[in-house]
Structures are given as C-alpha cells and as structure tokens.
Design an enzyme around this catalytic site. Structure first.
Site, PDB file in Angstrom:
ATOM      1  N   ASP A 102       1.884   3.909   2.543  1.00 41.25           N
ATOM      2  CA  ASP A 102       0.549   4.503   2.211  1.00 41.25           C
ATOM      3  C   ASP A 102       1.092   5.681   1.163  1.00 41.25           C
ATOM      4  O   ASP A 102       1.246   5.941   0.298  1.00 41.25           O
ATOM      5  CB  ASP A 102      -0.704   5.677   3.174  1.00 41.25           C
ATOM      6  CG  ASP A 102      -1.872   5.685   2.618  1.00 41.25           C
ATOM      7  OD1 ASP A 102      -2.242   5.799   1.952  1.00 41.25           O
ATOM      8  OD2 ASP A 102      -2.329   5.753   3.301  1.00 41.25           O
ATOM      9  N   ASP A 103       1.464   6.473   2.052  1.00 42.19           N
ATOM     10  CA  ASP A 103       1.804   8.839   1.313  1.00 42.19           C
ATOM     11  C   ASP A 103       3.054   8.735   2.530  1.00 42.19           C
ATOM     12  O   ASP A 103       2.996   9.750   2.735  1.00 42.19           O
ATOM     13  CB  ASP A 103       0.739   9.760   1.436  1.00 42.19           C
ATOM     14  CG  ASP A 103      -0.292   9.018   0.340  1.00 42.19           C
ATOM     15  OD1 ASP A 103      -0.506   8.974  -0.372  1.00 42.19           O
ATOM     16  OD2 ASP A 103      -1.123   8.473   0.977  1.00 42.19           O
ATOM     17  N   HIS A 135      -9.356   0.471  -1.388  1.00 38.60           N
ATOM     18  CA  HIS A 135      -9.363   1.358  -0.339  1.00 38.60           C
ATOM     19  C   HIS A 135     -11.198   1.573   0.435  1.00 38.60           C
ATOM     20  O   HIS A 135     -12.240   2.118  -0.483  1.00 38.60           O
ATOM     21  CB  HIS A 135      -8.701   3.173  -0.642  1.00 38.60           C
ATOM     22  CG  HIS A 135      -7.963   3.075  -0.777  1.00 38.60           C
ATOM     23  ND1 HIS A 135      -7.283   2.432  -1.321  1.00 38.60           N
ATOM     24  CD2 HIS A 135      -7.058   4.485   0.251  1.00 38.60           C
ATOM     25  CE1 HIS A 135      -5.493   3.039  -1.327  1.00 38.60           C
ATOM     26  NE2 HIS A 135      -5.548   4.077  -1.078  1.00 38.60           N
ATOM     27  N   HIS A 162       0.602  -0.898   0.051  1.00 38.59           N
ATOM     28  CA  HIS A 162       0.508  -0.252  -0.144  1.00 38.59           C
ATOM     29  C   HIS A 162       0.746   0.893   0.413  1.00 38.59           C
ATOM     30  O   HIS A 162       1.399   1.757   1.207  1.00 38.59           O
ATOM     31  CB  HIS A 162      -1.451   0.419   0.932  1.00 38.59           C
ATOM     32  CG  HIS A 162      -1.761   1.407   0.903  1.00 38.59           C
ATOM     33  ND1 HIS A 162      -2.825   1.017   1.566  1.00 38.59           N
ATOM     34  CD2 HIS A 162      -2.328   2.317   0.677  1.00 38.59           C
ATOM     35  CE1 HIS A 162      -3.739   1.705   1.302  1.00 38.59           C
ATOM     36  NE2 HIS A 162      -3.513   2.034   1.060  1.00 38.59           N
ATOM     37  N   HIS A 218       1.647   5.012  -2.557  1.00 34.07           N
ATOM     38  CA  HIS A 218       0.938   5.501  -3.512  1.00 34.07           C
ATOM     39  C   HIS A 218       2.114   6.191  -4.378  1.00 34.07           C
ATOM     40  O   HIS A 218       2.999   7.369  -3.290  1.00 34.07           O
ATOM     41  CB  HIS A 218       0.089   6.496  -3.294  1.00 34.07           C
ATOM     42  CG  HIS A 218      -1.247   6.335  -2.517  1.00 34.07           C
ATOM     43  ND1 HIS A 218      -2.541   6.139  -3.635  1.00 34.07           N
ATOM     44  CD2 HIS A 218      -1.594   6.200  -1.521  1.00 34.07           C
ATOM     45  CE1 HIS A 218      -3.344   5.472  -3.029  1.00 34.07           C
ATOM     46  NE2 HIS A 218      -3.339   5.171  -1.194  1.00 34.07           N
ATOM     47  N   GLU A 225     -11.379   3.223   5.848  1.00 33.60           N
ATOM     48  CA  GLU A 225     -10.606   3.811   5.942  1.00 33.60           C
ATOM     49  C   GLU A 225     -11.236   5.083   7.590  1.00 33.60           C
ATOM     50  O   GLU A 225     -11.303   4.755   8.249  1.00 33.60           O
ATOM     51  CB  GLU A 225      -9.688   4.611   5.686  1.00 33.60           C
ATOM     52  CG  GLU A 225      -8.244   5.747   5.162  1.00 33.60           C
ATOM     53  CD  GLU A 225      -7.557   6.460   4.372  1.00 33.60           C
ATOM     54  OE1 GLU A 225      -6.373   7.207   5.302  1.00 33.60           O
ATOM     55  OE2 GLU A 225      -7.945   5.992   4.018  1.00 33.60           O
TER      56      GLU A 225
END
EC number: 3.5.4.2
Length: 350
Positions: A288-289, A207, A24, A26, A210
């Site tokens: 994630d980011d 997704h 996961h 991005h 969340e």
C-alpha cells in the site's frame, strides 16, 4: 520508517526468497522521510517538521484521513522529473531486496497537477526508473488513480490531460484506479470517467471495502466494472459477495500492515484475509504505502503468516494469486508462475 519485524520462520524465509508480484502500491506512499527531506532541501520546499525524526513521529494515524493529510504534505516535495525518478528508484531497490519481480504501481496525478506539476513530468520520471528496473529483472505496469474526494469533473479533466500519455506509454500505463478518502465518496461517483477508460480498453481497478461498506464493492463491480478490487476486506460481511468474488476470481489486493496502521483491524489476528482465502477468494498481499505503514512486501507477508498462522500451501496460493491477477500477457503470466514454482517446489509439484 518504523519497520514491523517478526522473527522469520522457515516458511517466512522461503517466502522472502520467493519471486512475488505487488499489485497495490502507491508510489507516493513509498517516499521515505529521509528522501522527503533530501528532496525538500534540493527543491527549496519548507516542511512543517524540523527533522526526520519529527516527521516520523507524526506517523501515528488513527484512520485513513489522518494518514492522507500527512501523505499529501510529503508529496509536496515532488516537483521535477528527477524527483519522481529518485522516488521510484528507491521503491525499485526495495522490490529487488524483497524479490518482487513484477509490480503494478499506482500514482496520483491530481496530487501533483494541483501544485502546477504536469502529468507528463510525473510519468516521465516514473517511467525512466521503471525502464531501468527492467534491465535488472523487474517488470512493471503503471495505473493512474483518481482522487475520490475531488469531483468527477476533475477526474474527467485529468483523464483528458493524460490521454496522450496512455498512447505514448501504452506498454506501461495500462489502467486507471480510484483512491483517497473512501467514506462518503462511493464508486458510483466516478461511473462516467471509468466508462471512458473502459472504452479505450484500459484495465480498471478501484479501492473499495477498506473503510467503506460492502455496497461500495458491489458498485465497483457493477457500475465501474473493475477487473480487480483494491482492499475489499469488508466483503466478508456479505456472504453473497464473498461467493461472487470467489466464483468470478476477481482478486482483492489486500494490504495487512496498512489495515493495522489505519485501524481497519485493531489486531492482525482479526484480519479477514485467511477467512476470504478459505472461501476461495483470490486474495493477494501488498504494501500500500510502505514508507508510512511500516513495511514493504516481505514485512507484510511475515506479519500475516505469523498473525494468521498461514501454512505453506496457503502462502503459495497467495503468491500465485498475485501473478494470476496481474495485468500481463498469458505468456508472461506463465513465465512468472514458473519462476515461483521452481522456487516453491524445486523437485516438482507434490
């Protein structure tokens, strides 16, 4: 980047050196402020911030939307194939430093096509970097994500534009996903485009759960028929859903520091990851980011081990889950797990 640091314990050090997979991430969310400014200068893009420090100071998010606003602003500097290569290689270097030996990477084509950057340019730059990464021992896959705040018609058009790329890069570009603003944009909104992707034999992720309710996870499973659920932490609110996830071994790609930064949990000690793990759900740990949320893969493991008091067996299970849930061949999966076992149990299983 404001890095989350925790003094490494022996278990954290063992984890840091362990071969891992990330499921996961991005790629646009790995764009560090320094590279944003370098690319802005190279491409003549005017930013709303006059310094790297001013940009970093803006990384004070209250929820998913406040993060997305700045995320899309950062992506505005990505114009040419070399920009996507440079961004991806910077992420690869972080993976190599963290002993991430396999990564399955999301990219958001609509973020770029709406600025006039063709999908082919985006994928060519990312692919070139990932091919270079393979020469250094890191394997990877690529997953095209649709932005859920846009229409399904827009997603369908994006999918049609990308069809030649799924053929050209079929060794790498193996699936589709669904990301961006979750509230008010249920998975059911994208049932048709996921059906088209499924008909081509592509892998499917989304997704869900969340900020959205457990019902969004049910939709992802039942309507989109996903192979993995990204985030999924709110599944704990529905015991029947938790049982289903555990029994089906549909993995959750959990992102602890992201959840903390976006206020999904106000304290990492309250995170549901351990409860889900205890109930047999195939949870994984991911970044994630990372440029925006203060930590790449190892930082997420360190913080989670510390906050949830994970033990040796639990961490091993989470890392193994990341390989079990990856979209590789059975032979590759066995090789990846063997590398983990050689590190974790050097004298053989106990």
């Amino acid at each position: 980047m404001t890095t989350t640091t925790v003094t490494p314990t022996p278990l954290a050090e063992k984890t840091a050196l362990a071969p891992k997979a990330e499921l996961h991430i991005h790629i646009e969310g790995s764009l560090e402020p320094e590279l944003i400014f370098a690319l802005a200068e190279r491409n003549g893009v005017k930013l709303a911030y006059d310094s790297i420090d001013a940009l970093r100071a803006a990384y004070a998010f209250t929820d998913l939307q406040s993060f997305l606003d700045i995320y899309y602003a950062g992506a505005s500097v990505l114009l040419h194939e070399q920009d996507f290569y440079d961004m991806t290689m910077a992420y690869v270097e972080r993976c190599l430093a963290d002993n991430v030996i396999h990564s399955e990477i999301f990219f958001d084509p609509q973020t770029h096509t709406e600025r006039g950057v063709p999908i082919a340019t985006v994928v060519a730059g990312i692919e070139r970097a990932l091919a270079d990464a393979e020469k250094r021992g890191m394997t990877s896959k690529l997953i095209l994500c649709f932005l859920r705040h846009l229409s399904e018609e827009d997603a369908l058009a994006t999918f049609e534009e990308a069809l030649p790329l799924f053929e050209q890069y079929k060794h790498r570009l193996i699936g589709v996903g669904l990301d961006s603003s979750e509230r008010g944009h249920p998975p059911s909104k994208f049932e048709r485009v996921f059906a088209k992707a499924r008909a081509l034999g592509l892998k499917l992720v989304a997704h869900a759960g969340e900020e959205g309710p457990p019902s969004y996870i049910y939709e992802a499973l039942d309507l989109l028929k996903v192979d993995r659920v990204d985030h999924g932490v709110r599944s704990i609110e529905d015991p029947a859903l938790v049982t289903r996830l555990a029994d089906s071994r549909v993995a959750l790609t959990v992102c602890p520091l992201s959840n903390l930064k976006l206020c999904v949990f106000d304290d990492l000690t309250k995170h549901t990851l351990k409860d889900l793990l205890d109930r047999g759900v195939a949870v994984t740990v991911n970044s994630d980011d990372p440029a925006y949320f203060g930590g790449y893969v190892n930082a997420n493991y360190f913080a989670t081990i510390d906050a949830l008091k994970l033990n040796d067996a639990e961490v091993y299970t989470i890392i193994r889950n990341s390989f079990e849930a990856s979209f590789v061949t059975p032979e590759q999966r066995s090789e990846l797990i063997a590398k983990l076992d050689a590190h974790w149990h050097p004298s053989g299983p106990h």
